[in-house]
Structures are given as structure tokens and as C-alpha cells.
Design a protein around this motif. Structure first.
Motif, short mmCIF file in Angstrom:
data_model
loop_
_atom_site.label_atom_id
_atom_site.label_comp_id
_atom_site.label_asym_id
_atom_site.label_seq_id
_atom_site.Cartn_x
_atom_site.Cartn_y
_atom_site.Cartn_z
N ASP A 97 5.20 14.65 -5.66
CA ASP A 97 4.22 15.55 -4.98
C ASP A 97 4.50 14.93 -3.44
OD1 ASP A 97 2.25 17.03 -4.19
OD2 ASP A 97 0.58 15.76 -4.97
N GLU A 98 5.16 15.95 -2.84
CA GLU A 98 5.44 16.06 -1.46
C GLU A 98 4.28 15.80 -0.70
OE1 GLU A 98 8.08 14.67 -0.52
OE2 GLU A 98 9.62 15.38 -2.09
N ASP A 99 3.11 16.71 -0.82
CA ASP A 99 2.10 16.76 -0.28
C ASP A 99 1.22 15.24 -0.26
OD1 ASP A 99 -0.57 17.35 0.90
OD2 ASP A 99 -1.10 18.43 -1.09
N GLY A 100 0.98 14.69 -1.22
CA GLY A 100 0.70 13.49 -1.17
C GLY A 100 -1.09 13.24 -0.68
N SER A 101 -1.72 14.23 -0.64
CA SER A 101 -2.97 14.23 0.07
C SER A 101 -4.05 13.63 -0.99
CB SER A 101 -3.48 15.77 0.52
OG SER A 101 -3.44 16.47 -0.62
N ALA A 102 -3.74 13.79 -2.37
CA ALA A 102 -4.57 13.19 -3.38
C ALA A 102 -4.20 11.70 -3.63
CB ALA A 102 -4.33 14.00 -4.73
N ALA A 103 -3.07 11.23 -3.16
CA ALA A 103 -2.53 10.08 -3.38
C ALA A 103 -3.34 8.97 -3.14
CB ALA A 103 -1.35 9.77 -2.82
N ARG A 134 0.74 -1.21 -0.06
CA ARG A 134 0.07 0.07 -0.08
C ARG A 134 0.80 1.33 0.02
NH1 ARG A 134 -5.52 0.44 0.44
NH2 ARG A 134 -6.17 2.43 0.59
N GLU A 135 2.04 1.11 0.88
CA GLU A 135 2.92 2.49 0.91
C GLU A 135 3.27 2.63 -0.57
OE1 GLU A 135 2.99 4.77 2.84
OE2 GLU A 135 4.61 5.79 1.86
N ALA A 136 3.88 1.54 -1.06
CA ALA A 136 4.59 1.80 -2.61
C ALA A 136 3.45 2.29 -3.39
CB ALA A 136 4.84 0.20 -2.90
N ALA A 137 2.00 1.84 -3.49
CA ALA A 137 1.26 2.25 -4.05
C ALA A 137 0.78 3.67 -3.99
CB ALA A 137 -0.15 1.58 -3.96
N ARG A 138 0.99 4.34 -2.59
CA ARG A 138 0.84 5.66 -2.34
C ARG A 138 2.17 6.52 -3.12
NH1 ARG A 138 -0.03 4.58 3.06
NH2 ARG A 138 -1.75 3.87 3.18
N GLN A 139 3.16 5.85 -2.88
CA GLN A 139 4.30 6.62 -3.29
C GLN A 139 4.04 6.79 -4.98
OE1 GLN A 139 7.23 3.82 -1.94
NE2 GLN A 139 8.54 5.54 -1.61
N ALA A 140 3.78 5.74 -5.74
CA ALA A 140 3.57 5.52 -7.16
C ALA A 140 2.56 6.74 -7.54
CB ALA A 140 3.11 4.26 -7.60
N ALA A 141 1.41 6.74 -7.03
CA ALA A 141 0.64 8.03 -7.17
C ALA A 141 1.36 9.56 -6.79
CB ALA A 141 -0.81 7.95 -5.77
N ALA A 142 2.13 9.40 -5.81
CA ALA A 142 2.72 11.06 -5.58
C ALA A 142 3.90 11.04 -6.57
CB ALA A 142 3.59 10.76 -4.18
N TYR A 143 4.45 10.00 -7.27
CA TYR A 143 5.41 10.27 -8.33
C TYR A 143 4.60 10.43 -9.64
CZ TYR A 143 9.62 9.01 -6.09
OH TYR A 143 10.80 8.95 -5.09
N GLY A 144 3.17 10.78 -9.53
CA GLY A 144 2.51 11.03 -10.76
C GLY A 144 1.74 10.14 -11.55
N ALA A 145 1.18 9.12 -11.13
CA ALA A 145 0.52 7.93 -11.78
C ALA A 145 -0.92 8.60 -11.79
CB ALA A 145 0.55 6.79 -11.27
N ASP A 146 -1.79 8.56 -12.62
CA ASP A 146 -3.27 9.04 -12.52
C ASP A 146 -3.97 8.08 -11.86
OD1 ASP A 146 -2.70 11.30 -13.90
OD2 ASP A 146 -2.75 10.08 -15.79
N GLU A 147 -3.66 6.80 -11.68
CA GLU A 147 -4.35 5.78 -10.97
C GLU A 147 -3.38 4.68 -10.63
OE1 GLU A 147 -7.09 3.94 -13.53
OE2 GLU A 147 -8.62 5.52 -13.31
#
Ligand code: FAD
Length: 339
Positions: free
Chosen positions: A176-182, A53-66
Motif C-alpha cells: 500500500d504505497e500510501d502507507g498513512s495507516a501504517a 521502525r522503517e521495516a515495521a512500517r514496511q510490513a504494515a504497508a505489505y498488509g500486516a494487520d498489526e
């Protein structure tokens, strides 16, 4: 095959080990983003694994749309059958246009297996990617004929289009350091893995005690070539690497001569590296070596031949005998550090 038009989006397969993502997966989000934007489609990270799950959040922060993540004990250790079944099912469900994978040991195992199941093509070890916005054909560029020319390969008839890229070829996107949308980008998936289809069982993992060489992530690399003369002289290379806090690399000539293990080899048939500083010592600069290190930010070459091709790519050059230059350099840097 379904209609070609039904295939959408750019997928990046993120490999994990013990839940932690290998950096190459995030690196691939960089070219993935370019391809997705060019055709106006989504960039999707796909992460099967255990505790991801954490890796998934990171992928989102790195710019994946989904981010499609698949959690399960069966994915804890990489096994060809499990991962190939899982990815085949996901591809058939979602029909991605493109799948990018890291050319790690597991990626090189999974990629061809999956491509074969899906009856599509795979271009291995790509160094540049582009996409035609009309045809949506990816232009996969990779070295060919021993690195003497770059070939651009298309897979126009089949979908999805697949390719592998070695670690270090692309840089990770700025996260994206904020990561709130992740969290909102994460989509839990499942695959119906049938236990009777799994032909391998991991009984034990044995660490052979081979010193790990993490060249792909090293910020400083000091590499030795045939000019070093003999295996024992790698101590000069190690000494400089140690004072700089860097890793030891090598040309293939030294690996072929059994002076150093293959894990240290940089180049077309070794590792692709992108450190901040690469110091090439007694390396002539053959095209196959340059293929692995020309992405370094700063290149320093030490060679006794002022006409050595390595000086053509170097930012700084020292013409001289390694056995004299290297100890001086190590000593000088050590003194500066102690100031
Ligand atoms: P050399 O070319 O022999 O150069 C030695 C250099 O040391 C010379 O420039 C010489 O002037 C200098 N020198 C000698 N003595 C001293 C001294 N005392 N002080 C200072 N300088 C000195 N190669 C790779 O590195 N990585 C790869 O992944 C790779 N893949 C390949 C794949 C294929 C399909 C093929 C065909 C080849 C591949 N090669 C690869 C091999 C490559 O073509 C070269 O043969 C190799 O890189 C040469 O290694 P080198 O520069 O250490 O040796």
C-alpha cells in the motif's frame, strides 16, 4: 500447553540485518494473509531488531494487520539465545496460532530452537500452505523422499503451529504505497532478556570475501548444468548472464563436481528462485532441480537432447550444442543492445 482455543492469529517472523528486513519476511505475508482471512483472524508481523521502525512500517504497508516490533542493541546481530528468549516470551504472552519463518540461515537456527522450547512441531521448507477453517490445523506441504512426492503435514495436537519457507517460494504482496495507516498498526514490545543467559558474544564480523550471489532476488538467471562439460566452460554461462544483466545459477551436478560453489545451486537442496527469465543450459530437468526453478515466469532450455525432461517445463527450447549456441546467443543479444 494452554487450551488450544486460546491460540489466535497468524504470525510472520520478519528477520532483519542492520535494521533492514530480509525479503522472505515480506514474502510470507502473502500466504499469511490467506491463512488469516480463511479463519477470520489477524495477520501479525513480528520484528525484533535494531533500528527496525522503517521495516515495521514496511510490513504494515505489505498488509500486516498489526506489527509487533522489539527494538534493542541486543538484537543488532542475530544470536540464538537472544532471539529464542525474545520470541519465547512474546509467544507465551500473545499465544499465536501459527508462526511462519523464512528458511534463511538464521531462520533455520531459530525455528527448531523455538519449537523445542514451546514443545510444538515445525515443518521445514514448505512450498504450499493451507488451513482447515474448522480445526484451524495448517496443512504444511513440502517435498519428501528426495522430492519425488509432496507430503502434507499437520500438527494437530500442539500450538503454535510452526513452519519455515524458503526465500523465493512466495511473491511479496503489493504494498500500500500510501502507507498513512501504517503507523497506527505498529505496537512496540519488549522482552526481558537476561544478560547472564546470553552465552555468545560477537567479537568481530569478518567478510570472507565470498562474492555474494543473490539468486533469490535476481530477475534473470542463466544456469549451467553438467552439459557444460567442465568448470572453465562456465565462462560461456557468465558471458550470457553478463550481457543480460543476470545472475549465474547451477545444477547440483556442477556443484558436486566442484565447478562452482554451492551458493549458486538451484533446486531442492539449493536455492528456490522465481526470476522473470530462467535459462537452463545443459540441465536435464531432474525433479530436484525443477523444485527450485519452476516458479520462473519464462523458462528457456538449451539442450542437445530433444527428449530432455527440461523441455517439458520450458516455454522456449533450443536443441543444440551449448558451446555453439551460447556464444551466438551472447553475441546476438549484445548486438541488439547496441542498436
Ligand atoms: P544431467 O542430468 O547429467 O544432465 C546434463 C544435460 O546436459 C543432459 O540433459 C544432456 O543432454 C545435456 N548436455 C550434455 N552435453 C551437452 C552439450 N554439449 N550441449 C547441450 N546440452 C548438453 N539437483 C539440482 O540441480 N539441485 C538440487 O538442489 C538437487 N538436490 C537434490 C537432492 C536430492 C536428495 C537428490 C537425490 C538429488 C538432488 N539433485 C539436485 C540432483 C538431481 O537429481 C540431478 O542429478 C541433477 O540435477 C542433474 O544435474 P544436470 O541436469 O546438470 O546433469
Amino acid at each position: 500447553m494452554e487450551q488450544k482455543q486460546e491460540y489466535k492469529n497468524i504470525w510472520v517472523f520478519i528477520e532483519t540485518e542492520e535494521g533492514k528486513a530480509k525479503p522472505v519476511g515480506f514474502e510470507l505475508l502473502t500466504p499469511g494473509r490467506l491463512l488469516a482471512d480463511k479463519i477470520g483472524e489477524k495477520l501479525v508481523a513480528v520484528i525484533p531488531g535494531y533500528g527496525v521502525r522503517e521495516a515495521a512500517r514496511q510490513a504494515a504497508a505489505y498488509g500486516a494487520d498489526e506489527v509487533l516490533f522489539i527494538e534493542g542493541e541486543e538484537y543488532r546481530n542475530y544470536r540464538t539465545d537472544v532471539y529464542a528468549d525474545c520470541m519465547t516470551e512474546l509467544v507465551e504472552r500473545h499465544r499465536p496460532l501459527v508462526i511462519l519463518m523464512g528458511a534463511t540461515n538464521n531462520g533455520r537456527d531459530l525455528g527448531p530452537r523455538l519449537a523445542c522450547r514451546l514443545k510444538t512441531g515445525l515443518t521445514a521448507d514448505c512450498t504450499a500452505l493451507d488451513i482447515d477453517s474448522m480445526t484451524k490445523n495448517v496443512e504444511w506441504t513440502r517435498p519428501a523422499f528426495g522430492g519425488n512426492l509432496m507430503a502434507t503435514i499437520l500438527c494437530p495436537e500442539h500450538r503454535p503451529q510452526m513452519g519455515t519457507v524458503r526465500p523465493g517460494v512466495f511473491k511479496k504482496p503489493v504494498p500500500d504505497e500510501d502507507g498513512s495507516a501504517a503507523e497506527q498498526k505498529l505496537i512496540g514490545e519488549s522482552a526481558g532478556i537476561k544478560p547472564e543467559r546470553i552465552r555468545t558474544e560477537i567479537v568481530e564480523r569478518i567478510n570472507e570475501g565470498v562474492q555474494s550471489v543473490n539468486l533469490e532476488e535476481a530477475e534473470i538467471i542463466v544456469s549451467g548444468g553438467r552439459g557444460i562439460g567442465k568448470a572453465e566452460n562456465f565462462s560461456y554461462i557468465r558471458e550470457l548472464a553478463d550481457v543480460l544483466g543476470g545472475a549465474v545459477g547451477s545444477s547440483r551436478a556442477c556443484v558436486d563436481a566442484d565447478w562452482i560453489p554451492h551458493a549458486h545451486q538451484v533446486g531442492q537442496t539449493g536455492k528456490t528462485v522465481a526470476p522473470k527469465l530462467y535459462i537452463a543450459c545443459g540441465i536435464s530437468g531432474a525433479i530436484q532441480h525443477l523444485a527450485g526453478m519452476s516458479g520462473a515466469e519464462t523458462i528457456v532450455a538449451i539442450n542437445q537432447d530433444p527428449d530432455a525432461p527440461i523441455f517439458g517445463v520450458a516455454d522456449y527450447g533450443i536443441v543444440g550444442d551449448l558451446l555453439e549456441v551460447l556464444p551466438e546467443l551472447s553475441r546476438g543479444i549484445q548486438q541488439v543492445k547496441e542498436l
